[in-house]
Design an enzyme around this catalytic site. Sequence first.
Site, PDB file in Angstrom:
ATOM      1  N   MET A 114       0.836  -1.184   0.000  1.00 16.22           N
ATOM      2  CA  MET A 114       0.000   0.000   0.000  1.00 16.22           C
ATOM      3  C   MET A 114       0.886   1.254   0.000  1.00 16.22           C
ATOM      4  SD  MET A 114      -3.002  -1.270  -0.190  1.00 16.22           S
ATOM      5  CE  MET A 114      -3.788  -2.845   0.048  1.00 16.22           C
ATOM      6  N   CYS A 115       0.416   2.352   0.547  1.00 18.00           N
ATOM      7  CA  CYS A 115       1.116   3.628   0.443  1.00 18.00           C
ATOM      8  C   CYS A 115       0.928   4.419   1.736  1.00 18.00           C
ATOM      9  CB  CYS A 115       0.576   4.450  -0.728  1.00 18.00           C
ATOM     10  SG  CYS A 115       0.454   3.534  -2.295  1.00 18.00           S
ATOM     11  N   ARG A 116       1.563   5.581   1.783  1.00 19.58           N
ATOM     12  CA  ARG A 116       1.380   6.556   2.854  1.00 19.58           C
ATOM     13  C   ARG A 116       1.219   7.918   2.201  1.00 19.58           C
ATOM     14  NH1 ARG A 116       0.101   4.186   7.438  1.00 19.58           N
ATOM     15  NH2 ARG A 116      -1.140   3.332   5.731  1.00 19.58           N
ATOM     16  N   ILE A 130       3.822   8.672  -0.869  1.00 12.84           N
ATOM     17  CA  ILE A 130       4.888   7.707  -1.111  1.00 12.84           C
ATOM     18  C   ILE A 130       4.233   6.385  -1.452  1.00 12.84           C
ATOM     19  CG2 ILE A 130       6.719   8.836   0.182  1.00 12.84           C
ATOM     20  CD1 ILE A 130       5.973   7.131   2.610  1.00 12.84           C
ATOM     21  N   ASN A 157      -4.592   5.577  -0.944  1.00 10.65           N
ATOM     22  CA  ASN A 157      -3.919   4.426  -0.349  1.00 10.65           C
ATOM     23  C   ASN A 157      -4.927   3.291  -0.288  1.00 10.65           C
ATOM     24  OD1 ASN A 157      -2.244   2.664   1.131  1.00 10.65           O
ATOM     25  ND2 ASN A 157      -3.068   3.431   3.061  1.00 10.65           N
TER      26      ASN A 157
END
Length: 278
Positions: A1-3, A88, A114
């Site tokens: 996943m992401c931030r 990110i 996300n």
Amino acid sequence: MCRWLAYSGTPLLLDTILYAPAHSLIDQSLHSRLGVETTNGDGFGVGWYTSNGAATPAVLRDVGPAWNNRNLREIADHVQSPLFFAHIRASTGTAVQQTNCHPFRHGRWLWMHNGSIAGFHLMRRELALLVDPALFNDIEGTTDSEMMFYLAITFGLEQDPPGAVARMAGVVERIGRERGVEFPLQMTVAVTDGERVWAFRYSSKGESRSLFYSSRVETLRKLHPDVAFLQDVSDETRLIVSEPLGDLPGAWNEVPESSYGVVQPGADELLPFAPQAA
């Protein structure tokens, strides 16, 4: 996943938010505490608005990790903005390429996400055919996140952001379940027109990725009168983040499951969210 993070308030250098905090987004690119992956190194992006009357926000995206990107470090020391997004990326299967990095831009709008559409490969064609033909050629990448953005625009994002995102979510869930996917959607989404920021936390399973918003500045000043940063920003200043940027007591509040918030001039709002039929 992401931030990701979204900032709105007193104009600040990007460095103040991206690098300076103890658990900044740059630190999270290597040491995420709450994400599915500890490392988020499959690209990054920053989008920001200026006060010079530009018709669209600026966007910087790259495929390398944020923690060692010299261009990002350079602009963070020199670019000041009252509203910016930063993301990110940890890929969920689509290619690591610049056009797949967030935030995505359309006119004045920025979008970042996300999460994922489970079984996206099973429904990608059908979702794509629902995008307004006038918008279709603006899709540059191959991610589920960008597809979600253009579906939301198709369903009226510019007139009714919460309703458009709800209709997008409804379509994804309907088509996903028709394809045998039990829990099609996982999302924390931020979207802005440069004046207001909407943030959504929702998943089909009811177990959404982490999302937090900062407490009101006037409250934090009373709790922490010695923190210089709080003296320098307006009462309107807010942050929405995938995970807290530090451990300051009272600074962070979890966004409730199946809800969305609006950061805007005057009183902010926190409201329930549910998918709708498109």
